[in-house]
Design a protein around this motif. Sequence first.
Motif, PDB file in Angstrom:
ATOM      1  N   SER A  10       6.437 -10.330   5.096  1.00 14.20           N
ATOM      2  CA  SER A  10       7.058 -11.755   5.537  1.00 14.20           C
ATOM      3  C   SER A  10       8.542 -11.339   5.840  1.00 14.20           C
ATOM      4  N   LYS A  11       9.190 -12.288   7.466  1.00 11.66           N
ATOM      5  CA  LYS A  11      10.448 -12.080   7.196  1.00 11.66           C
ATOM      6  C   LYS A  11      10.942 -13.448   7.518  1.00 11.66           C
ATOM      7  N   GLU A  12      11.823 -13.985   6.679  1.00  9.38           N
ATOM      8  CA  GLU A  12      11.974 -15.763   6.790  1.00  9.38           C
ATOM      9  C   GLU A  12      13.434 -15.604   6.823  1.00  9.38           C
ATOM     10  N   GLY A  13      13.735 -16.960   6.976  1.00  8.84           N
ATOM     11  CA  GLY A  13      15.939 -17.171   6.679  1.00  8.84           C
ATOM     12  C   GLY A  13      16.272 -16.644   7.433  1.00  8.84           C
ATOM     13  N   ALA A  14      17.347 -16.045   6.702  1.00 19.24           N
ATOM     14  CA  ALA A  14      18.845 -15.233   7.867  1.00 19.24           C
ATOM     15  C   ALA A  14      18.256 -14.251   8.279  1.00 19.24           C
ATOM     16  N   MET A  15      16.788 -13.530   7.740  1.00 17.32           N
ATOM     17  CA  MET A  15      16.526 -12.054   8.235  1.00 17.32           C
ATOM     18  C   MET A  15      16.160 -12.242   9.701  1.00 17.32           C
ATOM     19  N   LYS A  16      15.375 -12.988   9.783  1.00 16.47           N
ATOM     20  CA  LYS A  16      15.219 -13.280  11.134  1.00 16.47           C
ATOM     21  C   LYS A  16      15.853 -13.000  12.630  1.00 16.47           C
ATOM     22  N   PHE A  17      17.519 -12.559  12.248  1.00 16.67           N
ATOM     23  CA  PHE A  17      18.228 -12.468  12.986  1.00 16.67           C
ATOM     24  C   PHE A  17      18.449 -11.103  12.821  1.00 16.67           C
ATOM     25  N   ILE A  18      17.173  -9.954  12.436  1.00 13.81           N
ATOM     26  CA  ILE A  18      17.808  -8.734  12.449  1.00 13.81           C
ATOM     27  C   ILE A  18      16.931  -8.747  13.063  1.00 13.81           C
ATOM     28  N   GLY A  19      17.159  -7.494  14.281  1.00 11.10           N
ATOM     29  CA  GLY A  19      16.450  -7.120  14.712  1.00 11.10           C
ATOM     30  C   GLY A  19      15.133  -5.675  14.586  1.00 11.10           C
ATOM     31  N   HIS A  20      14.424  -5.254  15.491  1.00 15.28           N
ATOM     32  CA  HIS A  20      13.398  -4.508  15.567  1.00 15.28           C
ATOM     33  C   HIS A  20      13.755  -2.994  14.880  1.00 15.28           C
TER      34      HIS A  20
END
Length: 237
Positions: A8-18
């Motif tokens: 899962s990818k949540e919180g501030a990590m959503k702004f990290i690109g692929h």
Amino acid sequence: MKVRVKFSKEGAMKFIGHLDIMRYFQKSIRRANIPIAFSGGFSPHMIMSFAAPLGVGVTSSGEYFDMELTDDSLSSKEMEDRLNATMAEGMKVISVRQIPDGKASACMSLVAAADYTVTFREGKEPSVEWKNGQLEAFFAQDSIEILRKTKRSEKITDIKPWIYKLELRGDKVWMQLSQGSVHNLKPELVMEAFAKFLGIELEPFALMIHREEVYADRGEEEVRQLVSLEALGDVIA
């Protein structure tokens, strides 16, 4: 041995690109001492591949990557625990499953559909009534046309065949969309078309998007049989 990791990818990590997420897991795998296999040649790299890149700003509880291991010394639980011990806040390994060897089982080539939940940011909901049967009426149309832009051109496209399911769940719009290399439909385009149906324009940054699951299609011809990528693997005892 090949394994599939669900995370899962949540919180501030959503702004990290692929690409940065790929590098992040390469470092995590090293720190977790997972026996991953490397390619040969002058510039060896970890043998791993991701299922479907996630857009920046989108959260998810159903992301996947495959990796090849040099041995089967670790159980699923051991690999999950080791990887989670290296995770930053917002990232979590949900499962590790063994999958068949060979290119045919690669997650990247299997992706056929995905589930999304879309919510409106506070204060950015549509200015017109949209919960009283409007979504159902929108989906009931024979065609749903949008101006679809690509790097080379832009054209009017009917996206209705690529929207498998669409429904209102409380204050959230839930949808199941075609994904993959053939027809890859973004939830933003569906909501853009819905706004056009309502006769409005969405405000900038009005949407919060969460990907719930990614599927392979095990059906034949026109009959879909969607199975989560996780369900295609087996727990390693």
